[in-house]
Design an enzyme around this catalytic site. Structure first.
Site, mmCIF file in Angstrom:
data_model
loop_
_atom_site.group_PDB
_atom_site.id
_atom_site.type_symbol
_atom_site.label_atom_id
_atom_site.label_comp_id
_atom_site.label_asym_id
_atom_site.label_seq_id
_atom_site.Cartn_x
_atom_site.Cartn_y
_atom_site.Cartn_z
ATOM 1 C CD1 TRP A 55 -2.253 -1.965 0.208
ATOM 2 C CD2 TRP A 55 -3.406 -0.792 1.725
ATOM 3 N NE1 TRP A 55 -3.492 -2.542 0.334
ATOM 4 C CE2 TRP A 55 -4.225 -1.849 1.261
ATOM 5 C CE3 TRP A 55 -3.914 0.075 2.683
ATOM 6 C CZ2 TRP A 55 -5.526 -2.043 1.723
ATOM 7 C CZ3 TRP A 55 -5.220 -0.119 3.152
ATOM 8 C CH2 TRP A 55 -6.010 -1.165 2.669
ATOM 9 C CG ASP A 81 3.527 -3.551 10.046
ATOM 10 O OD1 ASP A 81 2.530 -3.650 9.314
ATOM 11 O OD2 ASP A 81 3.924 -4.497 10.775
ATOM 12 C CG ASP A 97 1.179 -2.373 19.452
ATOM 13 O OD1 ASP A 97 0.173 -2.051 18.780
ATOM 14 O OD2 ASP A 97 1.140 -3.184 20.402
ATOM 15 C CG ASP A 122 -4.268 -4.224 4.422
ATOM 16 O OD1 ASP A 122 -5.401 -4.723 4.548
ATOM 17 O OD2 ASP A 122 -3.392 -4.700 3.672
ATOM 18 C CE LYS A 162 -6.739 -6.893 6.561
ATOM 19 N NZ LYS A 162 -5.855 -7.502 5.547
HETATM 20 C C1 LIG Z 1 -2.171 -7.647 5.844
HETATM 21 S S1 LIG Z 1 -0.698 -6.993 6.499
HETATM 22 C C2 LIG Z 1 -0.625 -5.401 5.750
HETATM 23 C C3 LIG Z 1 -0.251 -5.457 4.301
HETATM 24 C C4 LIG Z 1 0.121 -4.087 3.751
HETATM 25 N N1 LIG Z 1 -1.032 -3.211 3.663
HETATM 26 C C5 LIG Z 1 0.720 -4.195 2.377
HETATM 27 O O1 LIG Z 1 0.062 -3.793 1.422
HETATM 28 O O2 LIG Z 1 1.861 -4.653 2.257
HETATM 29 C C6 LIG Z 1 -1.161 -6.657 8.148
HETATM 30 C C7 LIG Z 1 -0.072 -5.974 8.938
HETATM 31 O O3 LIG Z 1 -0.641 -5.554 10.174
HETATM 32 C C8 LIG Z 1 0.458 -5.436 11.058
HETATM 33 N N2 LIG Z 1 -0.031 -5.266 12.430
HETATM 34 C C9 LIG Z 1 -0.821 -6.107 13.144
HETATM 35 N N3 LIG Z 1 -1.025 -5.612 14.381
HETATM 36 C C10 LIG Z 1 -0.345 -4.422 14.451
HETATM 37 C C11 LIG Z 1 -0.167 -3.447 15.472
HETATM 38 N N4 LIG Z 1 -0.737 -3.606 16.673
HETATM 39 N N5 LIG Z 1 0.590 -2.362 15.213
HETATM 40 C C12 LIG Z 1 1.174 -2.212 13.986
HETATM 41 N N6 LIG Z 1 1.045 -3.105 12.991
HETATM 42 C C13 LIG Z 1 0.298 -4.193 13.211
HETATM 43 C C14 LIG Z 1 1.201 -6.736 10.841
HETATM 44 O O4 LIG Z 1 2.528 -6.642 11.318
HETATM 45 C C15 LIG Z 1 1.099 -6.883 9.315
HETATM 46 O O5 LIG Z 1 2.272 -6.414 8.695
#
Ligand SMILES: C[S@@+](CC[C@H](N)C(=O)[O-])C[C@H]1O[C@@H](n2cnc3c(N)ncnc32)[C@H](O)[C@@H]1O
Length: 277
Positions: A55, A81, A97, A122, A162
């Site tokens: 993204w 992320d 986070d 996302d 999402k």
């Molecule tokens: C589906 S992936 C995102 C894909 C991204 N939009 C792309 O196009 O490459 C979901 C992401 O959410 C992140 N994530 C989950 N919980 C999180 C949090 N509490 N803080 C930051 N990132 C988080 C994960 O590390 C993962 O990389």
């Protein structure tokens, strides 16, 4: 069928490799943009839960690079992320986070006096298989994203996130309607029909009268199971929300497997033209 072979038969996976996107998710954002013109007039953007970065690549190619090429002021694009991400031109990357105050403040600090036009998220937790737990963590991510939104998004701005359409989803729509005059559910063609994943597209941000962002922060810090299902119970009433399927609906089907191209000279393929980008 093994995982690698299944991936290769997924048309969006293959096209992402060909076009240099880090993940097939890029097409989801591109198809949502086709339906909602997310990037028209957008300058400053926050990309939450951004790794591995497809993204952010879309933001770089659609907003940053054209601005640079046309001699305009570069947009500010901040991506965050839990995971580290390889660099992307024009993207400020933070690792942290999004549910923690420290990370939220770090993101917010980049937009002080310079509000964002668009916030996209996302975010998806690692699925535990425990349905209530997964829903709880997903709800926490959305609440964390909304907390950041209330600090950085300009009035009239757009938020895309999402969501997984579970039991309590209509309550979430109602809660989002408190902050945005228009809330729509988008299902891009590149998101498999077999998945309960969808995206809320929330347009025209306007915080409710008397609202202060600290209200959401304290909910996030004290989130319990009852907050999960009824985070803003006295304010929200159930709402009907429009649903938009986006992307070329006669185009590539994310649930189908397509034959791999034959070895040898290029073949004319009897498939619809690709319209993910
Ligand atoms: C589906 S992936 C995102 C894909 C991204 N939009 C792309 O196009 O490459 C979901 C992401 O959410 C992140 N994530 C989950 N919980 C999180 C949090 N509490 N803080 C930051 N990132 C988080 C994960 O590390 C993962 O990389």
């Amino acid at each position: 069928m093994g995982r690698a072979s299944k991936d290769k038969r997924d048309i969006y996976y293959r096209k992402a490799k060909e076009e240099g996107w880090r993940a097939r998710s890029a097409y989801k954002l591109l198809q949502i943009d086709e339906a909602f013109s997310l990037f028209a007039g957008a300058h400053h953007v926050v990309d939450l839960c951004a790794a591995p970065g497809s993204w952010s690549q879309v933001l770089s190619r659609k907003l940053y690079l054209p601005a640079i090429q046309n001699g305009r002021n570069p947009p500010k694009i901040v991506a965050v992320d839990l995971q580290p991400m390889a660099p992307i031109e024009g993207i400020i990357q933070l690792q942290g986070d999004i549910t923690s105050e420290v990370t939220a403040q770090e993101v917010i600090g980049h937009f002080d006096g310079n509000p964002a036009d668009l916030v996209i998220s996302d975010g998806a937790p690692d699925v535990t298989g425990l349905h209530d737990m997964d829903e709880y963590i997903q709800a926490q991510l959305i609440l964390a994203a909304l907390t950041i939104v209330t600090h950085v998004l300009k009035p009239g701005g757009t938020f895309v996130a999402k969501v997984f359409r579970g039991r309590e989803i209509s309550l979430l729509y109602s809660q989002l309607k408190l902050f945005f005059s228009m809330v729509t559910i988008a299902k891009p063609k590149s998101s498999r029909n077999s998945s309960i994943e969808s995206f809320v597209v929330c347009q025209n941000y306007r915080a409710p009268a008397g609202f202060h962002p600290a209200h959401l922060r304290s909910l996030l810090d004290n989130m319990t199971a009852s907050y999960l299902t009824h985070p803003l119970p006295t304010l929200a009433q159930r709402q009907l929300v429009p649903f938009v399927a986006c992307g070329d609906l006669s185009g590539w089907d994310a649930d189908r497997s397509y034959d791999l191209p034959q070895e040898g000279p290029a073949q004319e393929e009897s498939r619809p033209p690709f319209t993910g980008s």
